[in-house]
Design a protein around this motif. Structure first.
Motif, PDB file in Angstrom:
ATOM      1  N   MET A 177      31.888  53.412  40.229  1.00 58.31           N
ATOM      2  CA  MET A 177      31.420  52.984  39.045  1.00 58.31           C
ATOM      3  C   MET A 177      32.639  52.827  37.982  1.00 58.31           C
ATOM      4  O   MET A 177      32.734  51.585  37.488  1.00 58.31           O
ATOM      5  CB  MET A 177      30.697  53.886  38.037  1.00 58.31           C
ATOM      6  CG  MET A 177      30.127  53.817  36.677  1.00 58.31           C
ATOM      7  SD  MET A 177      29.374  55.180  35.878  1.00 58.31           S
ATOM      8  CE  MET A 177      30.846  55.977  35.484  1.00 58.31           C
ATOM      9  N   TYR A 178      33.971  53.667  38.215  1.00 57.29           N
ATOM     10  CA  TYR A 178      34.983  53.184  37.334  1.00 57.29           C
ATOM     11  C   TYR A 178      35.764  51.933  37.770  1.00 57.29           C
ATOM     12  O   TYR A 178      36.071  50.769  37.218  1.00 57.29           O
ATOM     13  CB  TYR A 178      35.811  54.156  37.394  1.00 57.29           C
ATOM     14  CG  TYR A 178      35.313  55.689  37.126  1.00 57.29           C
ATOM     15  CD1 TYR A 178      34.382  55.764  35.932  1.00 57.29           C
ATOM     16  CD2 TYR A 178      35.977  56.719  37.593  1.00 57.29           C
ATOM     17  CE1 TYR A 178      33.909  56.934  35.713  1.00 57.29           C
ATOM     18  CE2 TYR A 178      35.477  57.918  37.486  1.00 57.29           C
ATOM     19  CZ  TYR A 178      34.528  58.231  36.313  1.00 57.29           C
ATOM     20  OH  TYR A 178      33.959  59.466  36.035  1.00 57.29           O
ATOM     21  N   GLU A 179      35.519  51.844  38.954  1.00 60.14           N
ATOM     22  CA  GLU A 179      36.237  50.495  39.759  1.00 60.14           C
ATOM     23  C   GLU A 179      35.614  49.254  39.163  1.00 60.14           C
ATOM     24  O   GLU A 179      36.148  48.246  38.960  1.00 60.14           O
ATOM     25  CB  GLU A 179      36.142  50.533  41.221  1.00 60.14           C
ATOM     26  CG  GLU A 179      36.926  49.441  41.962  1.00 60.14           C
ATOM     27  CD  GLU A 179      37.137  49.379  43.293  1.00 60.14           C
ATOM     28  OE1 GLU A 179      37.818  48.684  43.998  1.00 60.14           O
ATOM     29  OE2 GLU A 179      36.769  50.449  43.843  1.00 60.14           O
ATOM     30  N   ARG A 180      34.356  49.271  39.055  1.00 59.69           N
ATOM     31  CA  ARG A 180      33.437  48.228  38.519  1.00 59.69           C
ATOM     32  C   ARG A 180      33.751  47.794  36.989  1.00 59.69           C
ATOM     33  O   ARG A 180      33.732  46.985  36.623  1.00 59.69           O
ATOM     34  CB  ARG A 180      31.930  48.440  38.694  1.00 59.69           C
ATOM     35  CG  ARG A 180      30.878  47.480  38.136  1.00 59.69           C
ATOM     36  CD  ARG A 180      29.691  47.921  38.439  1.00 59.69           C
ATOM     37  NE  ARG A 180      28.634  47.238  37.406  1.00 59.69           N
ATOM     38  CZ  ARG A 180      27.349  47.458  37.456  1.00 59.69           C
ATOM     39  NH1 ARG A 180      26.840  48.367  38.478  1.00 59.69           N
ATOM     40  NH2 ARG A 180      26.522  46.723  36.767  1.00 59.69           N
ATOM     41  N   LEU A 181      33.858  49.132  36.203  1.00 63.26           N
ATOM     42  CA  LEU A 181      34.402  48.903  34.803  1.00 63.26           C
ATOM     43  C   LEU A 181      35.647  48.546  34.412  1.00 63.26           C
ATOM     44  O   LEU A 181      36.039  47.957  33.234  1.00 63.26           O
ATOM     45  CB  LEU A 181      33.931  50.224  34.086  1.00 63.26           C
ATOM     46  CG  LEU A 181      32.524  50.616  34.231  1.00 63.26           C
ATOM     47  CD1 LEU A 181      32.173  51.995  33.430  1.00 63.26           C
ATOM     48  CD2 LEU A 181      31.515  49.683  33.610  1.00 63.26           C
ATOM     49  N   LEU A 182      36.423  48.889  35.409  1.00 59.85           N
ATOM     50  CA  LEU A 182      37.963  48.724  34.981  1.00 59.85           C
ATOM     51  C   LEU A 182      38.572  47.204  35.367  1.00 59.85           C
ATOM     52  O   LEU A 182      37.920  46.605  36.053  1.00 59.85           O
ATOM     53  CB  LEU A 182      38.885  49.568  36.044  1.00 59.85           C
ATOM     54  CG  LEU A 182      38.778  50.985  35.716  1.00 59.85           C
ATOM     55  CD1 LEU A 182      39.606  51.682  36.678  1.00 59.85           C
ATOM     56  CD2 LEU A 182      39.382  51.366  34.220  1.00 59.85           C
ATOM     57  N   VAL A 183      39.481  46.828  34.350  1.00 59.55           N
ATOM     58  CA  VAL A 183      39.926  45.634  34.381  1.00 59.55           C
ATOM     59  C   VAL A 183      40.962  45.699  35.615  1.00 59.55           C
ATOM     60  O   VAL A 183      41.477  46.777  36.110  1.00 59.55           O
ATOM     61  CB  VAL A 183      40.815  45.004  33.291  1.00 59.55           C
ATOM     62  CG1 VAL A 183      39.982  44.937  32.034  1.00 59.55           C
ATOM     63  CG2 VAL A 183      41.992  46.086  32.789  1.00 59.55           C
TER      64      VAL A 183
END
Length: 228
Positions: free
Chosen positions: A148-154
């Motif tokens: 999920m974080y990988e998806r949200l992070l620039v």
């Protein structure tokens, strides 16, 4: 321990409503899963500055101090308990801060509110370690959350994690390794070095006063770099 409902909570929440995203109940989350309505950070903060995300912000002490120390950045602080987070919103209003906002929501629903590639940094400050093995998938560094974080992070965005729990820290490092994340910084004794730029949470101050070592890691999606 069961939290006691704060006196006049609804009135207090309404009084600082400008500091909350209007996505504060499970009903909204379930609706968002079917019809996502993503946050427009430029409209929310009135600028194009980088946005940081703190998950599990508690009373908002870290988020407030970060906003004060980094006026060139914005921070969205997330907590599932309105009973707790209201104190942070009240403090932000008192200080008239324009670069911090709060969201009452469970972490797993965030992709239904936040656009992909919109966050520069994710803070995980003393997240619940969920020591029972049957609850491993609730840990905020479980691989499902890393995805999920990988998806949200620039591109180039990072996760900064601090914890006093060594078992949880080891679990987290294994999760980063499993997903091939790059470790940029790692220490098992944060206060054994320079902490001049560190913002301590309430839990952190308590643990340090008791002589407990603080673990910290900064990681980002990438190739390899697991360090024990």
């Amino acid at each position: 321990m069961r939290l006691r409902y704060k006196k006049n909570l609804d009135e207090r929440m309404f009084a600082c409503k400008d500091y909350f995203l209007d996505r504060t109940c499970d009903g909204n989350a379930l609706i968002a899963m079917k019809n996502p309505k993503f946050v427009d950070f430029r409209h929310l903060f009135g600028n194009d500055n980088p946005v940081c995300l703190e998950i599990g912000c508690g009373k908002g002490k870290f988020a407030i101090e970060y906003a004060l120390s980094h006026p060139e950045q914005n921070i969205l602080a997330v907590e599932r308990l309105s009973n707790v987070i209201v104190s942070g919103a009240e403090r932000a209003k008192e200080l008239n801060l324009s670069n911090v906002r709060f969201l009452v929501q469970n972490a797993e629903f965030l992709p239904h509110f936040l656009p992909d590639s919109s966050v520069s940094k994710v803070f995980l400050n003393f997240s619940c370690p969920f020591p029972k093995k049957t609850y491993r998938n609730r840990r905020l560094t479980h691989v499902k959350f890393l995805d999920m974080y990988e998806r949200l992070l620039v591109d180039g965005g990072v996760v900064e994690q601090k914890t006093d729990n060594s078992d949880f820290f080891d679990f987290s490092l294994e999760s980063y390794a499993e997903r091939g994340w790059e470790i940029l910084f790692l220490t098992r004794d944060l206060y054994g070095g320079d902490v001049s730029d560190n913002i301590a949470t309430e839990y952190e101050r308590r643990f340090v006063s008791q002589g407990m070592p603080i673990n910290k890691v900064i990681a980002r999606p990438g190739r390899t770099g697991y360090v024990r």
